[in-house]
Design a protein around this motif. Structure first.
Motif, PDB file in Angstrom:
ATOM      1  N   ASN A 284       0.844  -1.192   0.000  1.00 14.21           N
ATOM      2  CA  ASN A 284       0.000   0.000   0.000  1.00 14.21           C
ATOM      3  C   ASN A 284       0.880   1.242   0.000  1.00 14.21           C
ATOM      4  O   ASN A 284       1.914   1.281   0.648  1.00 14.21           O
ATOM      5  N   ASP A 285       0.453   2.228  -0.773  1.00  9.86           N
ATOM      6  CA  ASP A 285       1.166   3.495  -0.834  1.00  9.86           C
ATOM      7  C   ASP A 285       0.651   4.403   0.286  1.00  9.86           C
ATOM      8  O   ASP A 285      -0.350   4.090   0.949  1.00  9.86           O
ATOM      9  N   VAL A 286       1.326   5.534   0.480  1.00 10.03           N
ATOM     10  CA  VAL A 286       0.898   6.465   1.521  1.00 10.03           C
ATOM     11  C   VAL A 286      -0.499   6.999   1.193  1.00 10.03           C
ATOM     12  O   VAL A 286      -0.882   7.090   0.025  1.00 10.03           O
ATOM     13  N   PRO A 287      -1.294   7.342   2.198  1.00  7.30           N
ATOM     14  CA  PRO A 287      -2.653   7.840   1.962  1.00  7.30           C
ATOM     15  C   PRO A 287      -2.664   9.106   1.121  1.00  7.30           C
ATOM     16  O   PRO A 287      -1.777   9.952   1.236  1.00  7.30           O
ATOM     17  N   ILE A 288      -3.686   9.229   0.284  1.00  5.85           N
ATOM     18  CA  ILE A 288      -3.813  10.418  -0.557  1.00  5.85           C
ATOM     19  C   ILE A 288      -4.619  11.514   0.138  1.00  5.85           C
ATOM     20  O   ILE A 288      -4.541  12.688  -0.243  1.00  5.85           O
ATOM     21  N   LEU A 289      -5.415  11.134   1.158  1.00  4.03           N
ATOM     22  CA  LEU A 289      -6.270  12.070   1.875  1.00  4.03           C
ATOM     23  C   LEU A 289      -6.169  11.811   3.375  1.00  4.03           C
ATOM     24  O   LEU A 289      -5.805  10.706   3.793  1.00  4.03           O
ATOM     25  N   PRO A 290      -6.497  12.788   4.209  1.00  6.80           N
ATOM     26  CA  PRO A 290      -6.433  12.582   5.661  1.00  6.80           C
ATOM     27  C   PRO A 290      -7.519  11.627   6.154  1.00  6.80           C
ATOM     28  O   PRO A 290      -8.491  11.346   5.443  1.00  6.80           O
ATOM     29  N   ASN A 291      -7.362  11.146   7.381  1.00  9.23           N
ATOM     30  CA  ASN A 291      -8.388  10.322   8.011  1.00  9.23           C
ATOM     31  C   ASN A 291      -9.583  11.212   8.339  1.00  9.23           C
ATOM     32  O   ASN A 291      -9.465  12.171   9.119  1.00  9.23           O
TER      33      ASN A 291
ATOM     34  N   CYS B 206     -14.572  13.234   1.002  1.00 13.33           N
ATOM     35  CA  CYS B 206     -13.237  13.147   0.410  1.00 13.33           C
ATOM     36  C   CYS B 206     -12.968  14.320  -0.528  1.00 13.33           C
ATOM     37  O   CYS B 206     -11.861  14.864  -0.556  1.00 13.33           O
ATOM     38  N   MET B 207     -13.969  14.710  -1.296  1.00 10.47           N
ATOM     39  CA  MET B 207     -13.775  15.793  -2.259  1.00 10.47           C
ATOM     40  C   MET B 207     -13.523  17.130  -1.567  1.00 10.47           C
ATOM     41  O   MET B 207     -12.894  18.023  -2.126  1.00 10.47           O
TER      42      MET B 207
END
Length: 377
Positions: free
Chosen positions: A291-298, A318-319
């Motif tokens: 898995n790559d690093v997250p693209i969005l915060p939790n 998310c948007m």
């Protein structure tokens, strides 16, 4: 159709206060899971156990929180997922269970049994009619999933390389399909047999109901009769040597629409409840062995009786979020000549597409995209 209610809570906790599993319990109780008659009922909790090497899947603690609530309500919970179509560590029940155990999902850690929904080889399924289906008339769903009296989805909401994001509809529609069901959603072609891998065991011939496989006595290999192959995928589940494959040649839109219809087959006619956690939003599916690093915060935890409203609420959240620095999304947006799709998931994976899934789900009456967000403190 009136607006659906989607309940939300964030990931903030107080020092020396309740932890996130307790917060999840509070959320689903506020969202009304107690309205379901669980007494003495089998309750399937559908989730993804994560491929080996991937560490962004939901922690077992969240699964235990849901199972605990089901037990409090008198139900008999079990965690479940169906086998994968592709070669990997989850393509049969033995390896799938070992993968789940290694990733922390055991009866001791989650407080309930762990069952693979479509059996040992991914061939134990049930054909379920799709009311209003345009692309799928009868979905091939794992038998244990359909045998449950109550269905609960527990979803890790993240990015996906084909469907844009993996939300509740993907967790249910794709995840509950047997190996043949997954193939049906992905493909439009016929079977291919790699003769170098074929052992001539003939087990696939027993599964084919269309006379589309023949055994060559001279080469001691099985071959496909393309003229009679209907692409049902039964043979795929029977092969222990990964000799059979199907080209993943369906356009993303067709995949999405089939996936929505598979979801309707799973949820129609019985009590259902849905939970999505927008956490560790990796750019790719948990089926990846990395898995790559997250693209969005939790962003938080969401729950609803409506899986479509739930997906819409999660994607809307998310948007509104800002891309995380250093992520695949942020790097793409910094490239020369970047074309802004005004869509975090498409900006992360320009080849993906997700809107057709929600459009089809609404069209066939799976739920509504209109929702009221209720915040739980």
């Amino acid at each position: 159709m009136e607006k659906a209610k989607v309940f939300f809570t964030d990931f903030h906790t107080k020092a020396f206060g309740d932890g996130l599993p307790t917060k999840l319990k509070k959320l689903i109780k506020k969202a009304g899971i107690g309205q379901i008659d669980m007494e003495g009922k089998f309750a399937a909790i559908k989730m993804h156990f994560g491929e080996l090497g991937n560490v962004s899947y939901l922690r077992p603690n969240y699964a235990k929180a849901v199972a605990d609530v089901v037990r409090e309500l008198g139900g008999k919970p079990f965690l479940t997922d169906c086998n994968t179509m592709y070669p990997g560590k989850r393509k049969n029940a033995l390896e799938h269970l070992e993968c789940a155990w290694e990733n922390g999902f055991t009866p001791l850690t989650v407080g309930c049994p762990v069952l693979i929904g479509d059996g040992l080889k991914g061939t134990d399924d049930v054909e379920v009619p799709v009311a209003g289906g345009e692309y799928v008339k009868a979905a091939k769903i794992g038998r244990a999933v359909m045998d449950a009296d109550v269905f609960i989805s527990l979803t890790h909401f993240k990015g996906h390389e084909m469907t844009g994001f993996g939300g509740a509809i993907k967790n249910i529609g794709m995840g509950c399909g047997s190996r043949a069901g997954k193939m049906e959603q992905h493909c439009s072609g016929t079977a291919n047999i790699d003769e170098a891998k074929c052992k001539g065991c003939r087990s696939c011939l027993k599964e084919c109901a269309n006379g589309a496989l023949e055994f060559d006595l001279e080469s001691k290999k099985t071959r496909v009769v393309a003229e009679t192959c209907v692409g049902c995928g039964r043979c795929l589940g029977s092969c222990n040597f990964d000799a059979i494959s199907f080209a993943l040649d369906s356009a993303n839109e067709l995949l999405n629409r089939r996936m929505a219809e598979y979801t309707k087959a799973v949820v129609d006619g019985r009590p259902c409840f849905h939970i999505s956690l927008v956490v560790d939003v990796s750019p790719n599916c948990d089926c990846h062995g990395e898995n790559d690093v997250p693209i969005l915060p939790n962003l938080g935890m969401f729950a609803s009786f409506d899986p479509l409203a739930l997906d819409q609420a999660c994607v809307d959240a998310c948007m509104k979020a800002k891309p995380l620095p250093g992520s695949q999304l942020a790097k793409n947006m910094a490239k020369p000549g970047f074309v802004d799709h005004h869509d975090h998931f498409r900006n992360s994976r320009p080849e993906c597409e997700w809107r057709s899934c929600l459009d089809q789900a609404e069209k066939i009456g799976l739920g509504t995209r209109e929702y009221e967000l209720i915040v739980v403190k």
